[in-house]
Design an enzyme around this catalytic site. Structure first.
Site, PDB file in Angstrom:
ATOM      1  CB  CYS A 274      44.477 -25.154 -28.509  1.00  0.00           C
ATOM      2  SG  CYS A 274      44.693 -24.080 -27.069  1.00  0.00           S
TER       3      CYS A 274
ATOM      4  CB  ALA B  10      43.385 -20.361 -27.801  1.00  0.00           C
TER       5      ALA B  10
ATOM      6  NE  ARG C   1      40.323 -12.395 -28.993  1.00  0.00           N
ATOM      7  CZ  ARG C   1      39.149 -12.181 -28.381  1.00  0.00           C
ATOM      8  NH1 ARG C   1      39.092 -11.938 -27.091  1.00  0.00           N
ATOM      9  NH2 ARG C   1      38.029 -12.218 -29.075  1.00  0.00           N
TER      10      ARG C   1
HETATM   11 FE1  CFM Z   1      35.195 -14.139 -34.026  1.00  0.00          FE
HETATM   12 FE2  CFM Z   1      37.210 -15.382 -33.269  1.00  0.00          FE
HETATM   13 FE3  CFM Z   1      37.014 -12.720 -33.075  1.00  0.00          FE
HETATM   14 FE4  CFM Z   1      37.136 -13.824 -35.439  1.00  0.00          FE
HETATM   15 FE5  CFM Z   1      39.750 -13.664 -35.161  1.00  0.00          FE
HETATM   16 FE6  CFM Z   1      39.859 -15.195 -33.024  1.00  0.00          FE
HETATM   17 FE7  CFM Z   1      39.714 -12.521 -32.788  1.00  0.00          FE
HETATM   18 MO1  CFM Z   1      41.904 -13.694 -33.653  1.00  0.00          MO
HETATM   19  S1  CFM Z   1      36.216 -15.687 -35.133  1.00  0.00           S
HETATM   20  S2  CFM Z   1      35.971 -12.244 -34.829  1.00  0.00           S
HETATM   21  S3  CFM Z   1      38.473 -13.503 -37.022  1.00  0.00           S
HETATM   22  S4  CFM Z   1      36.019 -14.276 -32.019  1.00  0.00           S
HETATM   23  S5  CFM Z   1      40.923 -15.404 -34.809  1.00  0.00           S
HETATM   24  S6  CFM Z   1      38.621 -16.808 -32.345  1.00  0.00           S
HETATM   25  S7  CFM Z   1      40.836 -13.902 -31.646  1.00  0.00           S
HETATM   26  S8  CFM Z   1      40.727 -11.918 -34.502  1.00  0.00           S
HETATM   27  S9  CFM Z   1      38.165 -11.186 -32.026  1.00  0.00           S
END
Ligand code: CFM
Length: 543
Positions: free
Chosen positions: A59, A62, A93
């Site tokens: 969401c 998040a 995370r």
């Molecule tokens: Fe960018 Fe993200 Fe991230 Fe990502 Fe991700 Fe994420 Fe992440 Mo999970 S787009 S790189 S591929 S910030 S989904 S919202 S939290 S791994 S560090």
């Protein structure tokens, strides 16, 4: 080895045929065969998920608190809402932190919430919020407090921004809020944009202390998952490049307020932070380009591009020296691992950038990515930034504020802009992102916001040697006999960025794809008589 199974066109049809008409039409736009990588087809992206389809998306709250701002370690983060939102975003995370400068504090081990109850929903929660901010301040005396609105706060209309402004005055520290109610937008992507706006308005540019260094940069969109940012820090330190701020992995409030003193912004995760790169360029004249430190080829290319930007022979030579030294450690590992991984297959379904970035690491190992997709990226992350003018702004995106930014009359650095222009004349590219599809092989599958049904079909049809995904589907995948590497949290591993990270990743994927245990796995339902496939696999694996 290599992809065995039907053609991508047929696999697509098989995924879609289970759906009712309306769903089929919608999913049909989001599942593509990459027929012409040089000129990618238009993909349906950043649209609402079909209810009931089992998405992996998160969401807006998040994306704002959890992803972009939450990692700033000495800001006190307060969730205004019922306790669940604060609880589930408490260290879930793996953005790692350690204090960088003496006198700083790390608050990230705490989770703070106003713990809204029924009477706050009925009578309003503003008093409760002011009280929570006061209490948190008395206890910790932080430099800044940040407040995040959850769904019910938006529904009852609590004005968090005036509460924050009032408390800012009362306490004499920086207090600011984010209207990142979970329902805003269609995914966490909306929360990224809201977070970028708030960081820009409330933190960027507050501290004009000059930073004395020849090569000063910021890394945008790097969140230090599993220690990735620390590996990038290590490499930059070897090269003699100063990172003022990494937004926002392992970063402090002071670093962010001072990071507009940089000469260059490099962008790792384009999806979550491209807004910041653009706003900083407009206001302060800091140019930006896209980099990727996931994968050895990507890391080398990115380092060389940064050296080329500064253009000093001394730096260019130093970067080559660092690359040569690091590669002497990477090469033997890669040579060994490749004997087992070459020709194996992978599929990647992650977030808004890693499904693309990690293809580089698999390619380094000689593996083929047969299918990939983002959960919440936009068309530009798939097809490249040149499609930006043709992206339709729908009602969901229009909900998110677009800040009007102008050049700062005193602080706009015209010499950066001049350097940018002369480099562009010699063929150097800025504000560039090619997107995922151009890099993928012809006739691979591209699947946006994949559903569990589609994922199961994909596994049935192709049995990839490994799938990179998240915890929401990890165990579904593994019960089907395919190892799953979590590419959000890295399971318990990492770092995977840079050179040392690549070594970690090669060893991990080699271990996972070479293990015979997956062929022996049997889900309980397979024991009820219809398991000839599993028996044959077991016989083959033990032979
Ligand atoms: Fe960018 Fe993200 Fe991230 Fe990502 Fe991700 Fe994420 Fe992440 Mo999970 S787009 S790189 S591929 S910030 S989904 S919202 S939290 S791994 S560090």
């Amino acid at each position: 080895m290599g992809p065995n199974g039907p053609s991508a066109v047929e696999a697509r049809e098989q995924m879609l045929k289970a759906y009712p008409k309306k769903t089929l039409r919608k999913r049909g736009k989001q599942i593509l065969v990459n027929e012409n990588p040089g000129s990618p087809a238009e993909i349906g992206a950043n649209s609402r998920t079909v209810p009931g389809i089992i998405t992996q998306r998160g969401c807006s709250y998040a994306g704002c608190k959890g992803v972009v701002i939450g990692p700033i370690y000495d800001v006190l983060h307060i969730t205004h809402g019922p306790i669940g939102c604060g609880w589930y975003s408490w260290l879930s995370r793996r953005n790692m932190n350690k204090i960088r400068k003496e006198g700083e504090t790390n608050y990230l081990q705490y989770s703070m919430s106003t713990d809204m109850q029924e009477d706050h929903i009925v009578f309003g929660g503003e008093k409760q919020l002011a009280q929570a901010i006061r209490e948190a301040y008395d206890e910790f005396k932080p430099k800044a407090i940040s407040v995040y609105a959850t769904c019910p706060v938006g529904l009852i209309g609590d004005d968090i921004h005036s509460v924050c402004a009032k408390m800012k005055k009362e306490l004499g520290i920086n207090v600011f809020g984010f209207s990142c109610e979970g329902y805003k937008g269609v995914s966490q992507s909306a929360g990224h944009h809201i977070a970028n706006n708030g960081v820009f308005k409330h933190m960027i540019g507050l501290d004009d202390t000059p930073v004395e260094h020849k090569y000063k940069i910021n890394i945008l969109g790097e969140y230090n998952i599993g220690g990735d940012a620390w590996e990038i820090d290590r490499i930059f330190a070897l090269c003699g490049i100063k990172i003022i701020g990494t937004l926002s992995g392992g970063v402090s409030y002071d670093d962010i307020t001072n990071c507009h003193m940089a000469d260059l912004n490099v962008v790792m995760c384009h999806r979550s932070i491209n807004y910041m790169a653009e706003m900083m360029e407009t206001k302060f004249g800091i140019p930006w380009f896209k980099v990727n430190f996931i994968g050895i080829e990507g890391t080398k290319k990115s380092l060389r591009k940064i050296a080329q930007y500064f253009g000093d022979k001394e730096l260019i030579d130093k970067v080559e020296e660092v690359i040569a030294k690091e590669m002497s450690e990477v090469r033997p590992v890669l040579e060994d691992v490749s004997t087992r991984t070459t020709g194996k297959t992978a599929a990647l379904f992650v977030g808004g950038s890693r499904a693309h970035h990690y293809q580089d690491l698999f390619n380094d190992m000689g593996m083929q990515v047969i299918a990939a997709g983002y959960e919440f990226a936009h068309r530009d992350d798939y097809e490249g930034r040149d499609v930006l003018p043709s992206i339709k702004v729908d009602a969901d995106s229009r909900n998110i504020e677009e800040l009007k930014i102008e050049a700062d009359p005193e602080r706009y650095n015209a010499s950066h802009a001049e350097r940018k222009q002369s480099l562009e004349e010699s063929g150097f590219t800025f504000e560039d992102y090619e997107g995922m599809m151009r890099q993928m092989a012809k006739d691979t599958l591209v699947i946006d916001d994949i559903s569990h049904h589609e994922l199961e079909k994909l596994i049935d049809l192709y049995k990839p040697d490994v799938i990179g995904s998240g915890v929401k589907d990890k165990y579904v995948i593994e019960k089907m006999g395919v190892p799953c590497k979590q590419l959000h949290s890295y399971d318990y591993g990492g770092p995977y960025a840079g050179f040392k990270g690549a070594i970690n990743f090669f060893k991990e994927i080699d271990r996972m794809t070479s293990s015979k245990v997956w062929k022996l796995t049997r889900a309980p339902w397979q024991d009820e008589g219809d398991a000839p496939e599993a028996e044959a696999a077991e016989a083959a694996a033990t032979a």
